[in-house]
Design a protein around this motif. Structure first.
Motif, mmCIF file in Angstrom:
data_model
loop_
_atom_site.group_PDB
_atom_site.id
_atom_site.type_symbol
_atom_site.label_atom_id
_atom_site.label_comp_id
_atom_site.label_asym_id
_atom_site.label_seq_id
_atom_site.Cartn_x
_atom_site.Cartn_y
_atom_site.Cartn_z
ATOM 1 N N THR A 18 52.441 -31.822 -14.057
ATOM 2 C CA THR A 18 52.070 -33.058 -13.365
ATOM 3 C C THR A 18 50.677 -33.502 -13.792
ATOM 4 N N GLN A 19 49.735 -32.560 -13.812
ATOM 5 C CA GLN A 19 48.370 -32.885 -14.227
ATOM 6 C C GLN A 19 48.350 -33.363 -15.677
ATOM 7 N N ALA A 20 49.106 -32.710 -16.549
ATOM 8 C CA ALA A 20 49.148 -33.094 -17.962
ATOM 9 C C ALA A 20 49.766 -34.481 -18.133
ATOM 10 N N LEU A 21 50.842 -34.770 -17.408
ATOM 11 C CA LEU A 21 51.489 -36.080 -17.508
ATOM 12 C C LEU A 21 50.568 -37.197 -17.027
ATOM 13 N N LYS A 22 49.710 -36.876 -16.055
ATOM 14 C CA LYS A 22 48.775 -37.862 -15.518
ATOM 15 C C LYS A 22 47.483 -37.925 -16.327
ATOM 16 N N GLY A 23 47.337 -37.068 -17.336
ATOM 17 C CA GLY A 23 46.129 -37.061 -18.157
ATOM 18 C C GLY A 23 44.933 -36.457 -17.463
ATOM 19 N N GLU A 24 45.171 -35.613 -16.470
ATOM 20 C CA GLU A 24 44.091 -34.995 -15.716
ATOM 21 C C GLU A 24 43.660 -33.674 -16.337
ATOM 22 N N LYS A 25 42.499 -33.208 -15.948
ATOM 23 C CA LYS A 25 42.025 -31.892 -16.356
ATOM 24 C C LYS A 25 42.935 -30.852 -15.695
ATOM 25 N N ILE A 26 43.356 -29.862 -16.478
ATOM 26 C CA ILE A 26 44.251 -28.820 -15.959
ATOM 27 C C ILE A 26 43.444 -27.817 -15.144
ATOM 28 N N GLN A 27 43.844 -27.659 -13.895
ATOM 29 C CA GLN A 27 43.233 -26.652 -13.034
ATOM 30 C C GLN A 27 44.296 -26.129 -12.078
ATOM 31 N N TYR A 28 44.188 -24.867 -11.723
ATOM 32 C CA TYR A 28 45.204 -24.271 -10.862
ATOM 33 C C TYR A 28 45.148 -24.891 -9.481
ATOM 34 N N HIS A 29 46.311 -25.226 -8.970
ATOM 35 C CA HIS A 29 46.436 -25.763 -7.618
ATOM 36 C C HIS A 29 47.804 -25.357 -7.094
#
Length: 155
Positions: A18-29
């Motif tokens: 989800t984070q990758a598809l949104k172009g966000e920084k990858i962090q554990y959540h």
């Protein structure tokens, strides 16, 4: 952009994707509840792993255009029974995650998704971004402009 719901067991990589598809920084959540974003629905793994919560996943397929079944390439087993894709009236795609992990068995994960009924399978490493563009392209609708296509207007 077509809306996708991501399903899979805990730690399959749904939130990271989800984070990758949104172009966000990858962090554990850790996903504790269903996150319904503009074009992505991120579901907790416990929903797929618990019989009484699995019915909720069926309801979320009605809010999406595409169902994404995730299987991590390092999973020791698969939650999805054969031909499960027939259970919903949406397009179902398979997504193999963690493809570059040292213990990855990509062919086994793909086999499980094909057995489940996925005709289209994507291979993703969300941390490097590999495979993310292909999923975005698959979800693209006429008129959508993907992030790498945006042109800057010099002033």
């Amino acid at each position: 952009m077509k809306k996708i719901v991501l399903m899979g067991r805990s730690e399959a990589g749904k939130t990271t994707l989800t984070q990758a598809l949104k172009g966000e920084k990858i962090q554990y959540h850790k996903t504790q509840y269903v996150n319904n974003f503009d074009v992505i629905i991120d579901t907790p793994g416990e929903y797929a792993q618990t019989k009484n919560l699995g019915h909720a996943l069926a309801l979320y397929t009605y809010e999406a255009d595409v169902v994404g079944l995730l299987v991590s390439a390092i999973e020791p087993y698969c939650l999805y029974p054969p031909c499960i894709t027939n259970m919903c009236n949406r397009e179902v795609i398979g997504i193999v995650t963690k493809i570059h992990h040292p213990e990855a068995d990509v062919a086994r994960a793909e086999g499980w998704l094909r057995l489940a009924g996925c005709k289209t399978v994507f291979y993703v490493d969300s941390k490097t971004g590999e495979g993310v563009a292909e999923i975005l392209e698959h979800l693209r609708e006429p008129g959508d402009i993907l992030p790498w296509e945006k042109t800057t207007n010099p002033t």
